[in-house]
Scaffold this motif. Structure first.
Motif, short mmCIF file in Angstrom:
data_model
loop_
_atom_site.label_atom_id
_atom_site.label_comp_id
_atom_site.label_asym_id
_atom_site.label_seq_id
_atom_site.Cartn_x
_atom_site.Cartn_y
_atom_site.Cartn_z
N THR A 59 -4.99 -1.23 2.22
CA THR A 59 -5.07 -0.69 0.86
C THR A 59 -4.24 0.58 0.83
OG1 THR A 59 -6.97 0.69 1.41
CG2 THR A 59 -7.44 -1.53 0.59
N ASP A 60 -4.12 1.20 -0.34
CA ASP A 60 -3.56 2.55 -0.38
C ASP A 60 -4.38 3.38 0.59
OD1 ASP A 60 -1.84 1.67 -2.35
OD2 ASP A 60 -2.87 2.73 -3.98
N ILE A 61 -3.71 4.25 1.33
CA ILE A 61 -4.40 5.01 2.36
C ILE A 61 -3.98 6.47 2.30
CG2 ILE A 61 -2.68 4.48 4.14
CD1 ILE A 61 -5.06 4.20 6.10
N ASN A 62 -4.96 7.34 2.53
CA ASN A 62 -4.72 8.78 2.54
C ASN A 62 -5.13 9.29 3.92
OD1 ASN A 62 -4.25 11.44 1.80
ND2 ASN A 62 -6.09 11.63 0.57
N LEU A 63 -4.16 9.82 4.67
CA LEU A 63 -4.40 10.28 6.03
C LEU A 63 -4.48 11.79 6.09
CD1 LEU A 63 -1.79 7.98 7.82
CD2 LEU A 63 -4.26 7.59 7.58
N LYS A 102 -7.37 10.87 11.37
CA LYS A 102 -8.49 10.77 10.42
C LYS A 102 -8.01 10.12 9.12
CE LYS A 102 -12.06 13.15 8.03
NZ LYS A 102 -13.05 14.12 8.00
N VAL A 103 -8.78 9.16 8.64
CA VAL A 103 -8.49 8.47 7.38
C VAL A 103 -9.40 9.08 6.31
CG1 VAL A 103 -8.50 6.26 6.17
CG2 VAL A 103 -7.89 6.35 8.60
N ILE A 104 -8.79 9.71 5.30
CA ILE A 104 -9.56 10.31 4.20
C ILE A 104 -10.06 9.21 3.26
CG2 ILE A 104 -9.43 11.87 2.21
CD1 ILE A 104 -7.27 13.45 3.85
N SER A 105 -9.19 8.25 2.97
CA SER A 105 -9.58 7.10 2.14
C SER A 105 -8.65 5.93 2.46
CB SER A 105 -9.51 7.45 0.65
OG SER A 105 -8.18 7.72 0.27
N PRO A 156 0.81 -1.22 0.00
CA PRO A 156 0.00 0.00 0.00
C PRO A 156 0.85 1.28 0.00
CG PRO A 156 -0.73 -1.52 1.71
CD PRO A 156 0.56 -2.04 1.18
N ILE A 157 0.36 2.29 -0.69
CA ILE A 157 0.98 3.61 -0.68
C ILE A 157 0.29 4.43 0.40
CG2 ILE A 157 1.31 5.76 -1.96
CD1 ILE A 157 1.36 4.01 -4.52
N VAL A 158 1.08 5.07 1.27
CA VAL A 158 0.55 5.92 2.32
C VAL A 158 0.73 7.37 1.86
CG1 VAL A 158 0.75 6.62 4.73
CG2 VAL A 158 1.13 4.22 4.08
N SER A 159 -0.39 8.11 1.83
CA SER A 159 -0.37 9.52 1.44
C SER A 159 -0.83 10.38 2.60
CB SER A 159 -1.30 9.77 0.24
OG SER A 159 -0.88 9.03 -0.88
N LEU A 160 -0.36 11.63 2.62
CA LEU A 160 -0.79 12.62 3.60
C LEU A 160 -1.49 13.74 2.85
CD1 LEU A 160 2.43 12.87 5.79
CD2 LEU A 160 0.51 11.29 6.01
N GLN A 161 -2.78 13.88 3.07
CA GLN A 161 -3.59 14.89 2.38
C GLN A 161 -3.35 14.85 0.88
OE1 GLN A 161 -2.51 18.43 4.57
NE2 GLN A 161 -3.91 17.92 6.24
N GLY A 162 -3.29 13.64 0.32
CA GLY A 162 -3.14 13.43 -1.12
C GLY A 162 -1.71 13.36 -1.63
N GLN A 163 -0.72 13.66 -0.78
CA GLN A 163 0.69 13.64 -1.19
C GLN A 163 1.31 12.28 -0.82
OE1 GLN A 163 2.92 15.96 -2.71
NE2 GLN A 163 4.22 14.17 -2.68
N ALA A 192 8.02 16.49 6.51
CA ALA A 192 8.19 15.07 6.21
C ALA A 192 9.00 14.89 4.94
CB ALA A 192 6.83 14.40 6.04
N GLU A 193 9.62 13.74 4.81
CA GLU A 193 10.36 13.38 3.60
C GLU A 193 9.34 12.82 2.61
OE1 GLU A 193 13.26 10.61 4.96
OE2 GLU A 193 14.39 12.14 6.02
N VAL A 194 8.79 13.70 1.76
CA VAL A 194 7.75 13.30 0.82
C VAL A 194 8.33 12.98 -0.55
CG1 VAL A 194 5.95 14.59 2.01
CG2 VAL A 194 7.21 15.68 0.17
N VAL A 195 7.55 12.27 -1.33
CA VAL A 195 7.94 11.91 -2.69
C VAL A 195 7.73 13.14 -3.57
CG1 VAL A 195 7.43 10.43 -4.64
CG2 VAL A 195 7.31 9.53 -2.32
#
Length: 117
Positions: A87-91, A57-60, A12-19, A98-101
């Motif tokens: 699954t892929d998750i967006n928090l 909070k989990v957005i998706s 799964p890919i973990v995203s923060l507010q879509g990032q 953070a060290e983002v992609v």
């Protein structure tokens, strides 16, 4: 994907507010540890699902719990200290610091992306 009766699942890919921030793989024991590795600002105390300080909070997306939390959670919340993403998750966490992609265009119009670890 199945090969010789062995089932393989995409990490799964973990995203923060879509990032996108990280690819959750066997290197991480919990979602909290994975977030901390990427220097995501998350507050936690007990690290076992008892106190609820890391409630997020989990957005998706969806998670599974390694230990059942003792804290009451809404349907759109998780405790990163004791769960892993299914699954892929967006928090709903800030990616600030953070060290983002990062996706960047090269001079020859080809797109490259930094490897998610």
């Amino acid at each position: 994907m199945t090969f010789n009766n062995i089932s393989y699942k995409k990490a799964p890919i973990v995203s923060l507010q879509g990032q996108p921030v990280l690819l959750f793989n066997q290197q991480h024991l919990t979602l909290l540890e994975a977030l901390e590795q990427k220097k995501v600002n998350t507050f936690s105390e007990c690290r076992n699902g008892f106190c609820g300080q890391c409630k997020t909070k989990v957005i998706s997306g969806s998670v599974s719990y390694l230990t059942e939390p003792l804290v009451t959670l809404a349907d759109d919340e998780c405790l990163p200290c004791c769960c892993i993403p299914n699954t892929d998750i967006n928090l709903d966490l800030s990616g600030e610091g953070a060290e983002v992609v990062v996706r960047a265009a090269k001079h020859n119009q080809h797109h490259a992306s930094e490897i998610i670890d």
